[in-house]
Design a protein around this motif. Sequence first.
Motif, PDB file in Angstrom:
ATOM      1  N   LYS A   1       0.833  -1.209   0.000  1.00 25.67           N
ATOM      2  CA  LYS A   1       0.000   0.000   0.000  1.00 25.67           C
ATOM      3  C   LYS A   1       0.868   1.260   0.000  1.00 25.67           C
ATOM      4  O   LYS A   1       0.612   2.209  -0.757  1.00 25.67           O
ATOM      5  N   GLU A   2       1.896   1.273   0.833  1.00 20.82           N
ATOM      6  CA  GLU A   2       2.791   2.433   0.905  1.00 20.82           C
ATOM      7  C   GLU A   2       3.588   2.592  -0.392  1.00 20.82           C
ATOM      8  O   GLU A   2       3.798   3.719  -0.874  1.00 20.82           O
ATOM      9  N   ALA A   3       4.032   1.463  -0.978  1.00 21.92           N
ATOM     10  CA  ALA A   3       4.786   1.519  -2.237  1.00 21.92           C
ATOM     11  C   ALA A   3       3.917   2.064  -3.359  1.00 21.92           C
ATOM     12  O   ALA A   3       4.363   2.911  -4.156  1.00 21.92           O
ATOM     13  N   ALA A   4       2.666   1.607  -3.424  1.00 22.41           N
ATOM     14  CA  ALA A   4       1.750   2.091  -4.465  1.00 22.41           C
ATOM     15  C   ALA A   4       1.501   3.585  -4.312  1.00 22.41           C
ATOM     16  O   ALA A   4       1.444   4.323  -5.313  1.00 22.41           O
ATOM     17  N   TYR A   5       1.380   4.036  -3.062  1.00 19.49           N
ATOM     18  CA  TYR A   5       1.151   5.470  -2.825  1.00 19.49           C
ATOM     19  C   TYR A   5       2.354   6.297  -3.266  1.00 19.49           C
ATOM     20  O   TYR A   5       2.206   7.357  -3.897  1.00 19.49           O
TER      21      TYR A   5
ATOM     22  N   LYS B   1      11.645   4.657 -12.261  1.00 26.19           N
ATOM     23  CA  LYS B   1      12.929   4.552 -11.559  1.00 26.19           C
ATOM     24  C   LYS B   1      12.723   4.205 -10.082  1.00 26.19           C
ATOM     25  O   LYS B   1      13.451   3.382  -9.514  1.00 26.19           O
ATOM     26  N   LEU B   2      11.709   4.849  -9.477  1.00 26.56           N
ATOM     27  CA  LEU B   2      11.415   4.588  -8.069  1.00 26.56           C
ATOM     28  C   LEU B   2      10.973   3.135  -7.872  1.00 26.56           C
ATOM     29  O   LEU B   2      11.411   2.462  -6.929  1.00 26.56           O
ATOM     30  N   LYS B   3      10.134   2.650  -8.787  1.00 24.48           N
ATOM     31  CA  LYS B   3       9.662   1.267  -8.701  1.00 24.48           C
ATOM     32  C   LYS B   3      10.827   0.278  -8.828  1.00 24.48           C
ATOM     33  O   LYS B   3      10.917  -0.697  -8.092  1.00 24.48           O
ATOM     34  N   ALA B   4      11.724   0.560  -9.798  1.00 22.15           N
ATOM     35  CA  ALA B   4      12.891  -0.308  -9.985  1.00 22.15           C
ATOM     36  C   ALA B   4      13.796  -0.285  -8.755  1.00 22.15           C
ATOM     37  O   ALA B   4      14.350  -1.318  -8.346  1.00 22.15           O
ATOM     38  N   CYS B   5      13.919   0.884  -8.141  1.00 23.18           N
ATOM     39  CA  CYS B   5      14.748   1.025  -6.938  1.00 23.18           C
ATOM     40  C   CYS B   5      14.156   0.205  -5.794  1.00 23.18           C
ATOM     41  O   CYS B   5      14.876  -0.478  -5.058  1.00 23.18           O
ATOM     42  N   MET B   6      12.833   0.254  -5.638  1.00 24.70           N
ATOM     43  CA  MET B   6      12.160  -0.527  -4.592  1.00 24.70           C
ATOM     44  C   MET B   6      12.355  -2.021  -4.814  1.00 24.70           C
ATOM     45  O   MET B   6      12.635  -2.778  -3.876  1.00 24.70           O
ATOM     46  N   GLU B   7      12.212  -2.443  -6.069  1.00 23.42           N
ATOM     47  CA  GLU B   7      12.342  -3.867  -6.389  1.00 23.42           C
ATOM     48  C   GLU B   7      13.767  -4.373  -6.212  1.00 23.42           C
ATOM     49  O   GLU B   7      13.997  -5.561  -5.967  1.00 23.42           O
TER      50      GLU B   7
ATOM     51  N   ASN C   1      17.461   3.009   0.447  1.00 24.47           N
ATOM     52  CA  ASN C   1      17.209   4.443   0.324  1.00 24.47           C
ATOM     53  C   ASN C   1      15.831   4.773  -0.223  1.00 24.47           C
ATOM     54  O   ASN C   1      15.381   5.911  -0.114  1.00 24.47           O
ATOM     55  N   CYS C   2      15.178   3.807  -0.837  1.00 24.23           N
ATOM     56  CA  CYS C   2      13.881   4.101  -1.450  1.00 24.23           C
ATOM     57  C   CYS C   2      12.772   3.157  -0.990  1.00 24.23           C
ATOM     58  O   CYS C   2      11.710   3.105  -1.595  1.00 24.23           O
ATOM     59  N   GLN C   3      13.019   2.394   0.075  1.00 29.03           N
ATOM     60  CA  GLN C   3      11.994   1.482   0.570  1.00 29.03           C
ATOM     61  C   GLN C   3      10.912   2.242   1.348  1.00 29.03           C
ATOM     62  O   GLN C   3      11.207   3.221   2.038  1.00 29.03           O
ATOM     63  N   PRO C   4       9.667   1.809   1.226  1.00 28.77           N
ATOM     64  CA  PRO C   4       8.590   2.438   2.012  1.00 28.77           C
ATOM     65  C   PRO C   4       8.840   2.290   3.500  1.00 28.77           C
ATOM     66  O   PRO C   4       9.271   1.226   3.966  1.00 28.77           O
ATOM     67  N   ASN C   5       8.568   3.360   4.237  1.00 28.14           N
ATOM     68  CA  ASN C   5       8.784   3.356   5.688  1.00 28.14           C
ATOM     69  C   ASN C   5       7.495   2.922   6.375  1.00 28.14           C
ATOM     70  O   ASN C   5       6.615   3.731   6.652  1.00 28.14           O
ATOM     71  N   THR C   6       7.373   1.627   6.663  1.00 27.51           N
ATOM     72  CA  THR C   6       6.144   1.087   7.238  1.00 27.51           C
ATOM     73  C   THR C   6       6.478  -0.042   8.196  1.00 27.51           C
ATOM     74  O   THR C   6       7.642  -0.181   8.610  1.00 27.51           O
ATOM     75  N   LEU C   7       5.481  -0.844   8.562  1.00 22.00           N
ATOM     76  CA  LEU C   7       5.697  -1.934   9.512  1.00 22.00           C
ATOM     77  C   LEU C   7       6.701  -2.940   8.951  1.00 22.00           C
ATOM     78  O   LEU C   7       6.479  -3.494   7.878  1.00 22.00           O
TER      79      LEU C   7
ATOM     80  N   ALA D   1      15.548   6.530  10.096  1.00 22.14           N
ATOM     81  CA  ALA D   1      16.243   5.674   9.125  1.00 22.14           C
ATOM     82  C   ALA D   1      15.362   4.481   8.766  1.00 22.14           C
ATOM     83  O   ALA D   1      14.402   4.145   9.475  1.00 22.14           O
ATOM     84  N   MET D   2      15.698   3.814   7.646  1.00 20.84           N
ATOM     85  CA  MET D   2      14.855   2.727   7.158  1.00 20.84           C
ATOM     86  C   MET D   2      14.805   1.547   8.135  1.00 20.84           C
ATOM     87  O   MET D   2      13.807   0.850   8.217  1.00 20.84           O
ATOM     88  N   ASP D   3      15.897   1.323   8.869  1.00 18.29           N
ATOM     89  CA  ASP D   3      15.892   0.196   9.811  1.00 18.29           C
ATOM     90  C   ASP D   3      15.466   0.603  11.220  1.00 18.29           C
ATOM     91  O   ASP D   3      15.455  -0.225  12.130  1.00 18.29           O
ATOM     92  N   SER D   4      15.088   1.878  11.414  1.00 23.19           N
ATOM     93  CA  SER D   4      14.694   2.347  12.749  1.00 23.19           C
ATOM     94  C   SER D   4      13.427   1.650  13.237  1.00 23.19           C
ATOM     95  O   SER D   4      13.323   1.289  14.406  1.00 23.19           O
TER      96      SER D   4
END
Length: 365
Positions: free
Chosen positions: A64-68, A84-90, A95-101, A326-329
């Motif tokens: 859901k966060e990635a789609a947003y 580019k953002l989608k490719a970075c996530m995949e 640096n470009c991962q959604p910040n969620t649970l 941070a992404m791992d926080s």
Amino acid sequence: MKDSIIRGIKFIGLGFLEPLIRLINKEEPKKNTKEVMRKIVAPIASVFIFIGLWQLGSSSLYNKEAAYKIEAATRNQGEEAAAKLKACMESGDSNCQPNTLPSPAQVYAAYQVLLEDHKQISADKKAFAEKTFEMNKKRVAQGKRAITYTGRPSFVDQIKTSLKTVFAGFLLALFIAVPIGIVLGLSKTLRGSINWIIQIFKPVSPVVWLLLVFMIVKTLTKNSDSDSSFIISFISVGLCSMWATLVNTAMGVSSVNTDYINVAKVLRLRPLQKIFKVILPASLPLIFTGLRITLSVAWMVLIAIELLAQSPGLGSFVWEEFQNGAMDSNSKIIVAMFVIGFIGFALDRIMLFIQNLVSFEKETI
């Protein structure tokens, strides 16, 4: 032999293993198989179900966060930026991962990172101690203060600090609540006249106690080199958590069997002898129930107090990771959550074990 093993596991709070031991010894297979399923297999299955639901929930929130984020990139920067953002996530780039649970795997990875970080910081501390050993030896001989390591604490160091603070607060609560509870329990008049104070102060928020203690300690330690943040934290913890012990001690003392009191009179025991030889032993079950609640409350409020006071410990660690962003926080915060829960459970088991050691009414605990 078998019966002694069963008594032993019950004594240390592992009574749920009794059906398994009886099943191994082929005692009532049908009954004990059901008990093993209910007390052992079902809890283990619930752990896997919990992890599975957690994984599903984190995946759903991630998608859901990635789609947003992709939709926002398409709207604000165009199709090329969104691609580019989608490719970075995949690619898994942090640096470009959604910040969620975070997922269970991410939390476990964060746990390993925290352990490695602790090993590195421990090595740095050891190297610092070796480097400054001779210098500190000379400084101490000259009456000067030794140079101490001032680097950031590791996650394990934060755990140790929190445990030190909670035990100091628990001991403060014990030394305040038990004597006052005994006095109140012995005097019906005094108990009735002081009850309103207990009922008013018992529900006061940890935040208010923290502010009150801060106002007092700040003034008293103005020209002192003592660690004021530790003093503020453990006093606040003690004042927040002592009420259950105070109430239970007063209740336990006031409800001692009158036959015991009459025996004490017949034996002509002095007041202190009557308290230590008759009243306290008879009151121990209720006193320890209060102490278990006090320790649990102390551990809960400690995290909030450390967070608000910005004193070293797990509460401060959680707040710093939240502020860090941070992404791992998020994963580290979940690790801290599990550690807080496991330590709270372990503290309760320790208190139950001590209660079993000293109580005369083991069957009722």
